[in-house]
Design an enzyme around this catalytic site. Structure first.
Site, mmCIF file in Angstrom:
data_model
loop_
_atom_site.group_PDB
_atom_site.id
_atom_site.type_symbol
_atom_site.label_atom_id
_atom_site.label_comp_id
_atom_site.label_asym_id
_atom_site.label_seq_id
_atom_site.Cartn_x
_atom_site.Cartn_y
_atom_site.Cartn_z
ATOM 1 N N LYS A 164 0.833 -1.207 0.000
ATOM 2 C CA LYS A 164 0.000 0.000 0.000
ATOM 3 C C LYS A 164 0.866 1.255 0.000
ATOM 4 O O LYS A 164 0.566 2.232 -0.705
ATOM 5 C CB LYS A 164 -0.946 -0.002 1.208
ATOM 6 C CG LYS A 164 -2.067 -1.035 1.083
ATOM 7 C CD LYS A 164 -2.839 -1.238 2.387
ATOM 8 C CE LYS A 164 -3.828 -2.398 2.254
ATOM 9 N NZ LYS A 164 -4.418 -2.800 3.548
ATOM 10 N N GLN A 181 -4.149 -1.458 9.758
ATOM 11 C CA GLN A 181 -4.082 -2.761 9.091
ATOM 12 C C GLN A 181 -4.786 -3.827 9.939
ATOM 13 O O GLN A 181 -4.507 -3.988 11.109
ATOM 14 C CB GLN A 181 -2.611 -3.150 8.843
ATOM 15 C CG GLN A 181 -2.436 -4.491 8.140
ATOM 16 C CD GLN A 181 -3.032 -4.516 6.729
ATOM 17 O OE1 GLN A 181 -2.921 -3.558 5.977
ATOM 18 N NE2 GLN A 181 -3.700 -5.611 6.385
ATOM 19 N N ASP A 210 -10.388 4.229 4.673
ATOM 20 C CA ASP A 210 -10.535 2.779 4.519
ATOM 21 C C ASP A 210 -11.985 2.344 4.809
ATOM 22 O O ASP A 210 -12.338 1.181 4.618
ATOM 23 C CB ASP A 210 -9.563 2.076 5.474
ATOM 24 C CG ASP A 210 -9.285 0.631 5.077
ATOM 25 O OD1 ASP A 210 -9.383 0.309 3.879
ATOM 26 O OD2 ASP A 210 -8.970 -0.171 5.976
#
Lengths: 278, 278
Positions: A50, A94, A117
């Site tokens: 990412k 994450q 996200d």
């Protein structure tokens, strides 16, 4: 027809263009902060990937790497600091975090206007109620794939297999917002193959390799494989399903790349919105 | 078997008992503030009914009655004042508000810890993610009815007809949290009767009198009629469906009374939580 990889590239190219614009106007790059707890090899790889994509698209990235033994309170504090930092435009925690950490509490420490996200309860409700806001990245990528393939969910029966807070539930809500009739299935569903056989659109989000078999697929159905299991294997038995489906996304190269593309795009969105709000 | 009215009475009796306890300890009663905009006769009647139920159960109620021409900003300001008032434990904005008002903005002015009607995006996300919080009252009442009738949704196919933010969507999420396989249908659903015929549990939340016909009901299904249309008529053609269903809630006397009961119960919950937080 465009592959997932090509679609992702097109999304990222546009985001890169807008990021360059942003930099020209502000002298800064849109910045994504990535938080990782512990050193699970798969997570470390995802985070590195990412960050690389960020840099290639002309975004900044900031890495906050915390030890395995980090407490919920410490993680919440670290994320809150990023939420309050005007130089950070997007925050990604994450998944998964170590078992002793309250992941929901950590997600909720992300400021809604930096939730690129799409993991907060606020973003979920926005998706559910058709309000403007960030989408969860994989569900957002799936909707972009459907659009790219001219699949209009309206009136169609969409069956989502899986009900996680960042995949199954939000993609169900996004499909519903686009007027699909939506069925949400999961581990307690009885006669799952029969339910899937009624689907015009199948979204597999189970996390079990080749779980969905070819004979579950109604001829002509659209099959979106959102699984990503060890050994680059999806949730759908591709070889069995490919002859039945009118359209099927492969793993890798299907949903995966669009997920990261949406993440970058939403980080640029966030930077631009912050600018517009000044 | 317990009727909806009897179940509601049992819930209210318990809430009244706890309200009396609260008053003994604090010298105050749990207080529900009700906000109404305009003078739609049905809304005025509902609000009067809810206030009467409050008083009979030993709760205080405060009425904020605003003129039809109230702006979104004025309504948000009035609700924010109630959100900040320590003497108010629950806030109910009577639905619908006049068309020129942004109802979502008004709902969101309700402090999450006073959202005893379960209408905020926060409460929706809590219901969706299985977090502790307030449920939307009608969906909460429906789940109480299922429990009272020993209907375990686990593994069952529940079909929800309607997708409103305070009824269809939250009841779908509550059923999903109880491990039902959930299908959400709406005006764009194709072959609706066929979809409903696959349901073990049907929740009708359409707002159209006798919309769901008897031949849509699978023999033995559980039918929950959450409709309440002019002339005391539900969304289900009761006379047709009663012979097919193993269990069906009537209108009136089914879901309706449990809705108000859950509202009162959650107002007492809120008062007690506020006390515990001191």
């Amino acid at each position: 027809m465009m592959s997932g990889t090509e679609l992702a590239r097109a999304i990222v190219d546009q985001a890169a263009h807008r990021a360059a614009d942003y930099e020209k106007h502000t002298g800064r790059k849109p910045c994504l902060a990535t938080v990782i707890v512990g050193d699970d090899p798969a997570s470390v790889t995802y985070v590195r990937m990412k960050r690389n994509r960020c840099h290639r698209a002309g975004l900044d990235s900031r890495l906050v790497s915390l030890p395995e033994e980090t407490t919920t309170e410490q993680l919440v504090a670290a994320i809150t600091e990023l939420s309050n930092d005007p130089e950070v435009h997007g925050i990604l925690l994450q998944h998964p975090v170590p078992k002793h950490v309250d992941e929901r509490a950590a997600f909720e420490a992300i400021a809604p206007d930096k939730d690129v996200d799409g993991v907060t309860m606020h973003s979920f409700a926005q998706m559910s109620f058709g309000e403007a806001g960030f989408t969860s990245c994989t569900p957002g990528g799936i909707m972009r794939l459907l659009d790219a393939y001219d699949v209009d969910p309206r009136g169609k029966h969409a069956v989502v297999i899986g009900r996680s807070p960042i995949l199954g539930k939000p993609v169900a809500m996004l499909l519903l917002a686009r007027d699909a009739t939506v069925t949400i299935c999961h581990s307690k569903t009885e006669n799952l193959p029969d339910v899937v056989r009624t689907a015009d659109i199948v979204v597999a989000a189970v996390g079990k390799p080749e779980f969905v078999r070819g004979d579950w697929i109604k001829p002509g159905a659209v099959v979106i494989d959102a699984g990503y299991n060890e050994g680059n294997v999806g949730d759908v038995a591709f070889d069995e399903a490919v002859g039945k489906a009118s359209l099927i996304t492969p793993v890798p190269g299907g949903v995966g790349p669009t997920t990261i593309a949406v993440l970058l795009e939403q980080t640029v969105d966030s930077a631009q919105r912050q600018l517009a709000a000044l």
